[in-house]
Design an enzyme around this catalytic site. Structure first.
Site, PDB file in Angstrom:
ATOM      1  N   SER A  62     -12.361  14.772  12.580  1.00 48.17           N
ATOM      2  CA  SER A  62     -12.752  13.996  11.403  1.00 48.17           C
ATOM      3  C   SER A  62     -14.149  14.403  10.925  1.00 48.17           C
ATOM      4  CB  SER A  62     -12.761  12.512  11.758  1.00 48.17           C
ATOM      5  OG  SER A  62     -13.393  11.791  10.731  1.00 48.17           O
ATOM      6  N   VAL A  70     -22.720  10.833  24.352  1.00 49.81           N
ATOM      7  CA  VAL A  70     -23.362  10.594  25.644  1.00 49.81           C
ATOM      8  C   VAL A  70     -22.487  11.278  26.693  1.00 49.81           C
ATOM      9  CG1 VAL A  70     -24.631   8.461  25.245  1.00 49.81           C
ATOM     10  CG2 VAL A  70     -22.196   8.371  25.746  1.00 49.81           C
ATOM     11  N   LYS A 101     -28.009  19.760  39.229  1.00 47.55           N
ATOM     12  CA  LYS A 101     -27.917  18.406  39.798  1.00 47.55           C
ATOM     13  C   LYS A 101     -27.455  18.504  41.248  1.00 47.55           C
ATOM     14  CE  LYS A 101     -25.086  14.228  39.121  1.00 47.55           C
ATOM     15  NZ  LYS A 101     -24.071  13.582  38.262  1.00 47.55           N
ATOM     16  N   LEU A 356     -11.530  10.259  26.653  1.00 48.59           N
ATOM     17  CA  LEU A 356     -11.641   8.805  26.560  1.00 48.59           C
ATOM     18  C   LEU A 356     -10.339   8.175  26.083  1.00 48.59           C
ATOM     19  CD1 LEU A 356     -15.246   8.623  25.045  1.00 48.59           C
ATOM     20  CD2 LEU A 356     -14.571   8.232  27.425  1.00 48.59           C
TER      21      LEU A 356
HETATM   22  C1  FAD Z   1     -22.312   5.199  28.230  1.00 44.59           C
HETATM   23  C2  FAD Z   1     -21.515   6.397  28.611  1.00 44.59           C
HETATM   24  C3  FAD Z   1     -22.049   7.322  29.500  1.00 44.59           C
HETATM   25  C4  FAD Z   1     -21.298   8.433  29.876  1.00 44.59           C
HETATM   26  N1  FAD Z   1     -21.805   9.299  30.809  1.00 44.59           N
HETATM   27  C5  FAD Z   1     -21.046  10.322  31.241  1.00 44.59           C
HETATM   28  C6  FAD Z   1     -21.527  11.240  32.205  1.00 44.59           C
HETATM   29  O1  FAD Z   1     -22.658  11.160  32.673  1.00 44.59           O
HETATM   30  N2  FAD Z   1     -20.703  12.241  32.605  1.00 44.59           N
HETATM   31  C7  FAD Z   1     -19.453  12.399  32.099  1.00 44.59           C
HETATM   32  O2  FAD Z   1     -18.736  13.304  32.521  1.00 44.59           O
HETATM   33  N3  FAD Z   1     -19.000  11.572  31.145  1.00 44.59           N
HETATM   34  C8  FAD Z   1     -19.746  10.550  30.708  1.00 44.59           C
HETATM   35  N4  FAD Z   1     -19.258   9.731  29.740  1.00 44.59           N
HETATM   36  C9  FAD Z   1     -17.970  10.025  29.128  1.00 44.59           C
HETATM   37  C10 FAD Z   1     -18.108  11.176  28.155  1.00 44.59           C
HETATM   38  O3  FAD Z   1     -19.047  10.857  27.161  1.00 44.59           O
HETATM   39  C11 FAD Z   1     -16.775  11.487  27.513  1.00 44.59           C
HETATM   40  O4  FAD Z   1     -15.776  11.533  28.481  1.00 44.59           O
HETATM   41  C12 FAD Z   1     -16.802  12.838  26.841  1.00 44.59           C
HETATM   42  O5  FAD Z   1     -17.853  12.907  25.926  1.00 44.59           O
HETATM   43  C13 FAD Z   1     -15.500  13.129  26.131  1.00 44.59           C
HETATM   44  O6  FAD Z   1     -15.349  12.276  25.032  1.00 44.59           O
HETATM   45  P1  FAD Z   1     -14.105  12.514  24.090  1.00 44.59           P
HETATM   46  O7  FAD Z   1     -14.134  13.918  23.613  1.00 44.59           O
HETATM   47  O8  FAD Z   1     -12.888  12.018  24.762  1.00 44.59           O
HETATM   48  O9  FAD Z   1     -14.380  11.523  22.873  1.00 44.59           O
HETATM   49  P2  FAD Z   1     -15.442  11.609  21.666  1.00 44.59           P
HETATM   50  O10 FAD Z   1     -16.677  12.301  22.019  1.00 44.59           O
HETATM   51  O11 FAD Z   1     -15.546  10.210  21.139  1.00 44.59           O
HETATM   52  O12 FAD Z   1     -14.706  12.517  20.577  1.00 44.59           O
HETATM   53  C14 FAD Z   1     -13.685  11.988  19.763  1.00 44.59           C
HETATM   54  C15 FAD Z   1     -13.338  13.018  18.706  1.00 44.59           C
HETATM   55  O13 FAD Z   1     -12.230  12.520  17.960  1.00 44.59           O
HETATM   56  C16 FAD Z   1     -12.491  12.672  16.585  1.00 44.59           C
HETATM   57  N5  FAD Z   1     -11.809  11.630  15.831  1.00 44.59           N
HETATM   58  C17 FAD Z   1     -11.903  10.296  15.991  1.00 44.59           C
HETATM   59  N6  FAD Z   1     -11.162   9.680  15.041  1.00 44.59           N
HETATM   60  C18 FAD Z   1     -10.585  10.668  14.314  1.00 44.59           C
HETATM   61  C19 FAD Z   1      -9.723  10.681  13.192  1.00 44.59           C
HETATM   62  N7  FAD Z   1      -9.293   9.554  12.619  1.00 44.59           N
HETATM   63  N8  FAD Z   1      -9.334  11.865  12.693  1.00 44.59           N
HETATM   64  C20 FAD Z   1      -9.742  13.040  13.241  1.00 44.59           C
HETATM   65  N9  FAD Z   1     -10.577  13.088  14.284  1.00 44.59           N
HETATM   66  C21 FAD Z   1     -10.987  11.905  14.815  1.00 44.59           C
HETATM   67  C22 FAD Z   1     -14.005  12.555  16.456  1.00 44.59           C
HETATM   68  O14 FAD Z   1     -14.456  13.175  15.251  1.00 44.59           O
HETATM   69  C23 FAD Z   1     -14.460  13.296  17.705  1.00 44.59           C
HETATM   70  O15 FAD Z   1     -14.507  14.684  17.420  1.00 44.59           O
HETATM   71  C24 FAD Z   1     -20.003   8.621  29.334  1.00 44.59           C
HETATM   72  C25 FAD Z   1     -19.482   7.711  28.423  1.00 44.59           C
HETATM   73  C26 FAD Z   1     -20.217   6.603  28.063  1.00 44.59           C
HETATM   74  C27 FAD Z   1     -19.624   5.617  27.098  1.00 44.59           C
END
Ligand code: FAD
Length: 536
Positions: A62, A70, A101, A356
């Site tokens: 998106s 984070v 680390k 996530l």
């Molecule tokens: C407080 C906190 C601390 C953390 N610390 C750690 C850590 O120390 N170590 C670790 O391994 N993990 C950690 N994590 C987890 C880590 O941040 C995530 O697992 C990692 O960043 C992967 O995220 P993701 O790609 O699943 O989701 P996101 O980063 O949320 O990416 C989601 C993607 O989906 C896209 N998207 C959303 N809606 C749409 C739509 N309608 N249409 C098209 N695209 C869309 C967005 O544009 C984005 O590109 C932490 C999480 C939190 C909340």
């Protein structure tokens, strides 16, 4: 199991075991929804595993929804991810402000004298020389013997972290020291994005509104606000907590961990870093949760993970700012909501959820990217074997679920064994009755003075963390008889002499250098000598 397991398992280059059939890839096109760390790691893993097979992989992201931004700490498994892609530390670490680390220090989780802090190390080959002594002493102490059993005394990683040394030994040192990384999450996402494009992954900007479904219940197409309908043989949901496909379209049942793990929010902010860089994450218990401090080359990443049932976002931010000396500083903060739990089927119909969207366990041990890596690598293995049948699906989902449950139980143990009684948050955590059956059994064995090694290995609980980590957490939290009840050890219980262990670790530590010095000239990769290690 060997320490080399970290760099050779779960790497994107892994081939299936020699005795398994290798069929033609059952999908020709893969659409990944989401360009966060999960999306790009999955794209790279699949493109590497399916190299040369002509499978089209597209990431759609998106233009208006950002990444979570984070997640700055890793486990040692990340090393295998980069090595499998042939990406050297010298290439990716400077691009992501990354540091080494050695493990995590837990500060203030326990109030028992001598156990106010402990270090959870990443196990290394050198630990073969002290692991047996550690487990022996711990088992003697839970049976009442007055012997040293604090984990910090037994592992090289704790010494290195204490001295801010990098876990990179000089060439004359015979053991490979295992380590994880800290990195800037946004820079890592950008780095992975560039790498994936360079390896033929396609990228498209577009906001996904919904998926249309076949009569069978499978996803038929993904539709965007820009008016496109995108089709693929396989859809991968990497849309973060939104769960656009796995949840909103397929309505996959979800198992919440909120009764086991209370934290559901976080506030994050940077702070300056001085000349010397630590080689550990520090996790400090605060009033209603815990704070992380993660050293990067150009700043600290800080955050307070808390439960909104016990404190407001404002209270959390004030507590964190006060602790960092940033109460009146013009440093921006970010507030985040978290959902802890997992879907029941990470692979549901023609959709795989990674990151996530598939689930999350709060970040205390920084395990989330490991789940991404493991889920993507295991699915690559399924594709390489060529069968997407029901048996493969069930097996896959069971493995991922066991990994989630085992890891959750380890994280729960941090909270359940705390001895703070200063707030309702800590009192309620200590009294929380919602602990899994395997965990109850493990605690019962420990309290009865028995070995927990067999129990950990045989149950799902061991799928999350190895035996030595379980000994480390229970010993580090001081789960021992009161000091007043301890008796002098028998000759057998006292058979290991601490001065010898100290001497070994001290002499070993002289082979390591200051963290910043090492980062200034990242050493070439060393091949692990491949010694056996007592890990699981
Ligand atoms: C407080 C906190 C601390 C953390 N610390 C750690 C850590 O120390 N170590 C670790 O391994 N993990 C950690 N994590 C987890 C880590 O941040 C995530 O697992 C990692 O960043 C992967 O995220 P993701 O790609 O699943 O989701 P996101 O980063 O949320 O990416 C989601 C993607 O989906 C896209 N998207 C959303 N809606 C749409 C739509 N309608 N249409 C098209 N695209 C869309 C967005 O544009 C984005 O590109 C932490 C999480 C939190 C909340």
């Amino acid at each position: 199991m060997t320490a080399t397991l970290y760099n050779h398992s779960l790497s994107p280059a892994d081939a299936p075991a020699a005795d398994t059939a290798r069929g033609p890839c059952p999908v020709r096109s893969i659409l990944i929804v989401g360009g966060g760390t999960a999306g790009w790691m999955t794209a790279l893993t699949l493109s590497r595993a399916l190299e040369g097979q002509g499978v089209a992989i597209t990431v759609i992201e998106s233009p208006t929804v950002g990444i979570i931004g984070v997640g700055e700490g890793s486990t040692p498994w990340l090393r295998g991810f980069f090595e499998g892609l042939g990406i050297e530390e010298a290439e990716w670490m400077p691009a992501c402000d990354a540091t080494y680390k050695c493990g995590i220090t837990f500060e203030g989780w326990c109030t028992k004298p001598g156990f106010e802090s402990y270090f959870h190390p990443f196990a290394s080959m050198l630990d073969n020389l002290t692991m047996t002594q550690f487990v022996h002493n711990v088992e003697s102490r839970i049976n009442g013997a007055d012997v040293e059993a604090h984990p910090d005394r037994f592992f090289i990683a704790a010494r290195l972290a204490e001295r801010r040394l990098a876990p990179k030994p000089t060439a004359d040192f015979p053991f490979d020291i295992w380590h994880g990384y800290h990195f800037d999450a946004t820079l890592l996402g950008q780095f992975l994005h560039r790498q994936a494009l360079g390896r033929g992954v396609r990228y498209q900007s577009g906001h996904v509104t919904h998926a249309s479904m076949h009569e069978s219940g499978d996803i038929a197409a993904v539709h965007t606000r820009e008016g496109e309908a995108l089709t693929a043989d396989l859809y991968v949901d990497c849309s973060g907590f939104a769960g656009l496909l796995i949840d909103k379209s397929l309505h996959t049942p979800y198992v919440s961990f909120s009764s086991n793990l209370f934290n559901d929010a976080a506030v994050a902010m940077p702070s300056p870093i001085g000349g010397s860089i630590p080689s550990e994450t520090v996790s400090t218990a605060l009033k209603h949760g815990w704070a992380w401090q993660i050293p990067l080359t150009r700043r600290y990443g800080n955050g307070y993970v808390y439960s909104s049932r016990y404190c407001s976002a404002d209270e959390a931010e004030t507590e964190l700012r006060t602790r960092l000396g940033l109460l009146d500083a013009d440093v921006p903060s970010r507030h985040l909501k978290m959902k802890c739990g997992r879907v029941t089927q990470h692979w549901n119909r023609n959709c795989l959820a990674v990151g996530l969207s598939q689930g999350f366990i709060e970040p205390l041990e920084a395990t989330a990217l490991y789940f991404v890596q493991k889920t993507a690598a295991s699915f690559a293995d399924v594709l390489i074997r060529g069968s997407l049948g029901e048996a493969a699906r069930q097996h896959f989902n069971q493995q991922v679920n066991e990994h989630f449950e085992g890891t959750r139980d380890y994280i729960v143990t941090h909270f359940r064994t705390n001895s703070r009684r200063d707030t309702d948050y800590w009192r309620d955590n200590a009294a929380n009755p919602n602990i899994s059956e395997p965990l109850q059994k493990l605690y019962a064995l420990w309290m009865a003075g028995k070995s927990i090694a067999g129990g950990v290995r045989e149950q799902a609980i061991g799928k999350g963390y190895p035996v030595f980590s379980w000994y480390s957490i229970m010993a580090g939290m001081g789960i021992f008889p009161d000091p007043a009840q301890l008796r002098p050890p028998t000759p057998d219980e006292a058979r290991y002499r601490m001065p010898e262990i100290d001497d070994l670790l001290e002499r070993s530590a002289t082979h390591f250098r200051d963290h910043r010095e090492v980062l200034a000239q990242i050493p070439p990769r060393r091949t692990a000598p491949g010694l056996q290690i007592y890990l699981w």
